[in-house]
Design an enzyme around this catalytic site. Sequence first.
Site, PDB file in Angstrom:
ATOM      1  N   LEU A  86      53.530  42.544  41.169  1.00 21.66           N
ATOM      2  CA  LEU A  86      53.506  42.432  42.619  1.00 21.66           C
ATOM      3  C   LEU A  86      52.319  41.580  43.048  1.00 21.66           C
ATOM      4  CD1 LEU A  86      54.452  46.077  43.667  1.00 21.66           C
ATOM      5  CD2 LEU A  86      55.749  44.010  44.209  1.00 21.66           C
ATOM      6  N   ASP A  99      55.001  49.785  52.523  1.00 22.98           N
ATOM      7  CA  ASP A  99      56.230  48.992  52.608  1.00 22.98           C
ATOM      8  C   ASP A  99      57.400  49.599  51.839  1.00 22.98           C
ATOM      9  OD1 ASP A  99      55.279  48.548  50.055  1.00 22.98           O
ATOM     10  OD2 ASP A  99      55.336  46.359  50.163  1.00 22.98           O
ATOM     11  N   ASP A 130      48.278  43.749  53.297  1.00 20.80           N
ATOM     12  CA  ASP A 130      48.084  42.950  52.076  1.00 20.80           C
ATOM     13  C   ASP A 130      49.075  41.782  52.071  1.00 20.80           C
ATOM     14  OD1 ASP A 130      46.759  42.287  49.732  1.00 20.80           O
ATOM     15  OD2 ASP A 130      48.052  43.501  48.458  1.00 20.80           O
ATOM     16  N   HIS A 163      44.035  49.209  48.279  1.00 23.01           N
ATOM     17  CA  HIS A 163      45.477  49.483  48.133  1.00 23.01           C
ATOM     18  C   HIS A 163      45.772  50.599  47.134  1.00 23.01           C
ATOM     19  CE1 HIS A 163      44.871  46.499  44.989  1.00 23.01           C
ATOM     20  NE2 HIS A 163      45.015  45.471  45.806  1.00 23.01           N
TER      21      HIS A 163
END
Length: 392
Positions: A314, A255, A281, A223
């Site tokens: 997050l 996103d 994810d 990521h």
Amino acid sequence: MKTLIKNANIITPYEIIMSSNLKIENGKILNIFDKEAFNEKSYDEVIDAEGKYLSPGFMDIHNHGNFGHDAMEGTKEALNTIANFHIKNGVTSFLATVMTEHPIKIRKAIENVRNYIEDRDNNANIRSQVLGIYLEGPYFSMEKKGAQPPEFIKSPDLVEIKEYVSLSNNNIKVVALAPELEGAEEVIEYLREKNITISAGHTNGTFEQIKKAIDLGVTQSTHLYNGMRAFSHREPGVLGAVLTDERVLCEMIADGIHVHPAAMNLAVKAKGKDNIILISDSMMATGLKDGKYSLGGQEVYVKNNAARLRDGTLAGSTLTLNRAVYNMVHLVNVDLKDAVRMASLNSAKAIRVDDKKGSIEVGKDADLIIFDDDLKIEKAIVGGRLRKLIPE
């Protein structure tokens, strides 16, 4: 079994072939044609795409769960639910992510995925295919742990990773680790010998440390932008290394929450269409309402599609891969065929199955989806067979 898909705008790795047709036989793509005459009665099944897009099925190689379940539950029911939700969103194959947790839970999750893959009765009624395991942790930097539970983070352990690979029956396809940690080099060398993809993840490594790890066998970054040392013009860090080295494919969570569209655009400009892998994810809240959920044994609060720990970190996403493709097209102005490549062929390349999956090419597995201009999935075909899109 012979299947015809007619009246489709077919997305190949090179172009979109408008108003065309595709033949499937025995689960493989047999031919693509546009003007050739055909007799529908000679096919066992005819699927009318009605002028919509026909694409390779998406492949989500990094996702934790969805629709109230997580791969760490270690049950067949959890993987069934996850697979059902994936197919509804165009994902015809995926890796189940096993994350940092107590070793007993890691072993249970690995064994469950192995059994699921090897269960012939399950595979006879394929939803979205589980192709293997993405091991995200526990070998991470404490400084860049993100939502990985800190009490289980450790340095790379060669004996332990060999045990996990054996337990999986060689179904571990990706291992994410921090390459700068003590013990990482010998683990990287072992994984490379086993043909397992090594991803630099949750790492505070310097530019030089990451470049050395790439020389040793790291070919992926976990990521991109998240869980890694930030870029500086004097110390480019992880970002500087992975964005400028053509040997590395970069995962990205498109996103608009984890990564700003401008940063997505920068990544595409640096890596090109062939080296970005779109991942979700996703965590268990994906497909459900805002509220309290869990990830790695930690409470996660979802509000306005963002999943965070209590401290604001997050914690996975609520993204689906069809929405990620849509976002790349509409937020970053990537061509549709290239955005599709980032969610299919590039993913297949990352785990070395691109010889049979990931693109619409003659001889490859007929894992296909049909979608409209808004990336709403209309139909999914896995192994040449039309699959029911399980409703919510």
